[in-house]
Design a protein around this motif. Structure first.
Motif, PDB file in Angstrom:
ATOM      1  N   ALA A   1      72.923 112.318  61.256  1.00 57.39           N
ATOM      2  CA  ALA A   1      71.782 112.877  61.995  1.00 57.39           C
ATOM      3  C   ALA A   1      71.350 111.889  63.076  1.00 57.39           C
ATOM      4  O   ALA A   1      70.192 111.482  63.144  1.00 57.39           O
ATOM      5  N   GLN A   2      72.290 111.506  63.942  1.00 55.78           N
ATOM      6  CA  GLN A   2      71.992 110.494  64.945  1.00 55.78           C
ATOM      7  C   GLN A   2      70.904 110.917  65.945  1.00 55.78           C
ATOM      8  O   GLN A   2      70.073 110.085  66.317  1.00 55.78           O
ATOM      9  N   PRO A   3      70.858 112.184  66.385  1.00 54.34           N
ATOM     10  CA  PRO A   3      69.741 112.569  67.258  1.00 54.34           C
ATOM     11  C   PRO A   3      68.373 112.384  66.585  1.00 54.34           C
ATOM     12  O   PRO A   3      67.399 112.007  67.245  1.00 54.34           O
ATOM     13  N   LEU A   4      68.316 112.634  65.277  1.00 49.47           N
ATOM     14  CA  LEU A   4      67.059 112.426  64.563  1.00 49.47           C
ATOM     15  C   LEU A   4      66.739 110.943  64.464  1.00 49.47           C
ATOM     16  O   LEU A   4      65.576 110.541  64.582  1.00 49.47           O
ATOM     17  N   MET A   5      67.756 110.097  64.237  1.00 43.64           N
ATOM     18  CA  MET A   5      67.513 108.652  64.202  1.00 43.64           C
ATOM     19  C   MET A   5      66.931 108.186  65.533  1.00 43.64           C
ATOM     20  O   MET A   5      66.008 107.361  65.570  1.00 43.64           O
ATOM     21  N   LYS A   6      67.474 108.719  66.636  1.00 45.46           N
ATOM     22  CA  LYS A   6      66.949 108.357  67.958  1.00 45.46           C
ATOM     23  C   LYS A   6      65.503 108.804  68.081  1.00 45.46           C
ATOM     24  O   LYS A   6      64.661 108.084  68.631  1.00 45.46           O
ATOM     25  N   TRP A   7      65.188 110.019  67.574  1.00 46.25           N
ATOM     26  CA  TRP A   7      63.816 110.516  67.620  1.00 46.25           C
ATOM     27  C   TRP A   7      62.890 109.625  66.787  1.00 46.25           C
ATOM     28  O   TRP A   7      61.732 109.384  67.167  1.00 46.25           O
ATOM     29  N   LEU A   8      63.398 109.114  65.665  1.00 46.22           N
ATOM     30  CA  LEU A   8      62.608 108.218  64.808  1.00 46.22           C
ATOM     31  C   LEU A   8      62.539 106.802  65.358  1.00 46.22           C
ATOM     32  O   LEU A   8      61.814 105.960  64.816  1.00 46.22           O
ATOM     33  N   LYS A   9      63.358 106.530  66.391  1.00 46.06           N
ATOM     34  CA  LYS A   9      63.428 105.200  67.023  1.00 46.06           C
ATOM     35  C   LYS A   9      63.992 104.145  66.068  1.00 46.06           C
ATOM     36  O   LYS A   9      63.529 102.997  66.027  1.00 46.06           O
TER      37      LYS A   9
END
Length: 409
Positions: free
Chosen positions: A365-373
Motif C-alpha cells: 500500500a505504497q500510496p497510503l504510506m506516502k499519504w501517511l508520510k
C-alpha cells in the motif's frame, strides 16, 4: 465463542518459536489453518484425487461434487443469487485483474473515469492503472479524512457522470478502516458506474451480503479466511458476467473448438480455463464450514474486543504512533503502528526473537504510506484464535524493543 477451544483446532499454534510460545499476529497477511481444512485437503489427495467435469468414473464424480459443492458454499457465504455468479480464481488479485482486463478494457474509453481510494492494496490499484493507460481514461482517488476514513461527501464530489468504475476495499489492510460500501455503491450506481469491492480483509472477519451491498463485483481470498493458499473467488452479477469475455483460454472453458474460431461454455466455467484449483476449492469449502460453525458474528465481536484492548494498551506506550480510526467500533481487528526512531523491520525482528509474529513494511500500500508520510509501518493483526494474552505479550515486546533501542542509541 470459546477461544481456547478454537485454538486447539489450529495445530501450528502449538509450538515454540525462538524458544518462546508462538504468538501469531499476522493474520491480515495470511490466516492459520484449522485441522478441519488440513484434513479436507489430505482426504481429497488420499481418497478421490481426480480431475473434474471431464470423467465419468467414480473418483471424477466425487471430485466434481466436491469442487462444485464448494462453489455453492461460497455462494451462500456471501449471499449471491446464483451459483454461476461465483468464479473460482487464485485469489483476490486474480479476481480484480479479471474484472479489469475483461470488463474494464471493454467498457472504459478515453475521457472516462475510474475511481479508487488512497488506501487500496496494490492489487486494487495497478490493474486500474493499466486500464487507464490502455484506454486513455482518468484514474481518480477519493480523498481520505485525517483519521483514514472516507466521507460520503468526498465520494459524491469525486464520482461523476463520467465515472465508469468505482473500486474500493471493504476493510483496509493497514488502517483497519471499514468503508461504507453500500452507500458508495449507491453513489456509483446513481452516476451510471459499477461497484467493485476488494473483500480480502472483510470476508474472513464479518458477514458479507453482496445483495445487500448491491456491489457488482466482489473479490475474496481463501488463505485469509482459514482456507488454503492459491484459491479465491470472484462474485459478479450474472448480467455483467454474461457480457464479459474470458481472459484465459484453453481446455475446460470451451464449448466448441473449430479450426478458425471457438465458442465458450456458459457461466461460470467460461472463466475457469484449464484444470482448476480443485483441492484449493475443496479446502475453501471446508474453511467456510468451519467459519460458519463458529459464527461470523462471534468472530467480528471477538476481534472488535481485541482491537479495543490493543488500542488501549498500545496507546499507553510513549513514542507510539497508531494509524487509522481511534474508535475501536469503527475499525477491524488490526493495529498498524510505528515507534519513534525505531524502524518497523527492527521492531518485527526484536518481536520475532520472542516468538511474536507481526508484519513490517509498506503492506502493498505504497500510496497510503506516502499519504501517511512514512515509508513503512509495523502491523499486528488479530483473528478468532488470538487472545488478550497475545496482546499483553505484544505490548511487553514493544516496551522491550523501545528500551533496547533507547539503550543502543
Amino acid at each position: 465463542m470459546n477461544v481456547q477451544e478454537v485454538r486447539k483446532m489450529f495445530p501450528i499454534l502449538n509450538q515454540e518459536v525462538n524458544g518462546s510460545p508462538l504468538v501469531y499476529l499476522d493474520s491480515a497477511a495470511t490466516s492459520q489453518k484449522p485441522i478441519q481444512v488440513i484434513e479436507a485437503l489430505e482426504r481429497y489427495y488420499r481418497e478421490y484425487n481426480s480431475n473434474v467435469h471431464r470423467g465419468v468414473h467414480t473418483l471424477g464424480t466425487r471430485a466434481t461434487d466436491g469442487y462444485e459443492g464448494a462453489r455453492e458454499k461460497v455462494r451462500t457465504f456471501i449471499n449471491a443469487k446464483r451459483t454461476e455468479e461465483i468464479i473460482f480464481t487464485r485469489g483476490t488479485t486474480t479476481a480484480l485483474n479479471l474484472v479489469a482486463q475483461s470488463y474494464g478494457l471493454a467498457n472504459v474509453r478515453e475521457g472516462d473515469e475510474i475511481v479508487i481510494t488512497y488506501m487500496e492494496h496494490h492489487s486494487n490499484i495497478i490493474p486500474w492503472q493499466q486500464v487507464a493507460k490502455l484506454t486513455g481514461a482518468t484514474l481518480k482517488y477519493i480523498p481520505l479524512q485525517e483519521d483514514g476514513t472516507i466521507a460520503l461527501e468526498d465520494v459524491r464530489s469525486t464520482v461523476t457522470q463520467n465515472t465508469k468504475i468505482v473500486s474500493v476495499m471493504q476493510v483496509s489492510n493497514v488502517l483497519g478502516t471499514m468503508n461504507p460500501i453500500k452507500e458508495i455503491a449507491q453513489i456509483a450506481h446513481e452516476n451510471g458506474a459499477i461497484m467493485v469491492v476488494d473483500g480480502a480483509q472483510s470476508s474472513p472477519h464479518m458477514k458479507v451480503d453482496v445483495q445487500d451491498l448491491d456491489c457488482d463485483f466482489f473479490a475474496l481470498s481463501g488463505h485469509k479466511m482459514c482456507g488454503p493458499t492459491g484459491i479465491g473467488a470472484l462474485y459478479g452479477k450474472k448480467e455483467l458476467l454474461d457480457r464479459m469475455e474470458p481472459i484465459e483460454f484453453g481446455g475446460e472453458m470451451i464449448d466448441f473448438v473449430g479450426l478458425q474460431e471457438s465458442t465458450w461454455k456458459e457461466l461460470p466455467w467460461k472463466f475457469e480455463g484449464g484444470t482448476p484449483i480443485i483441492a484449493g476449492a475443496i479446502g475453501l469449502g471446508a474453511a467456510i464450514d468451519f467459519l460458519e460453525e463458529i459464527g461470523l458474528e462471534h468472530i467480528e465481536k471477538h476481534e472488535h474486543k481485541l482491537a479495543a484492548y490493543a488500542l488501549d494498551r498500545m496507546s499507553q506506550i510513549e513514542g507510539m504512533t497508531i494509524y487509522g480510526p481511534k474508535n475501536p467500533s469503527e475499525r477491524a481487528g488490526l493495529v498498524t503502528f510505528n515507534i519513534d526512531d525505531v524502524h518497523p523491520h527492527d521492531v518485527a525482528t526484536v518481536l520475532d526473537a520472542d516468538g511474536i509474529a507481526v508484519r513490517a513494511g509498506h503492506h502493498c500500500a505504497q500510496p497510503l504510506m506516502k499519504w501517511l508520510k512514512v515509508s513503512s509501518t509495523a502491523r499486528a493483526s488479530f483473528y478468532l484464535y488470538n487472545t488478550e494474552e497475545d496482546i499483553d505479550k505484544l505490548v511487553e515486546g514493544l516496551v522491550k524493543t523501545k528500551e533496547y533501542f533507547s539503550d543502543v542509541f
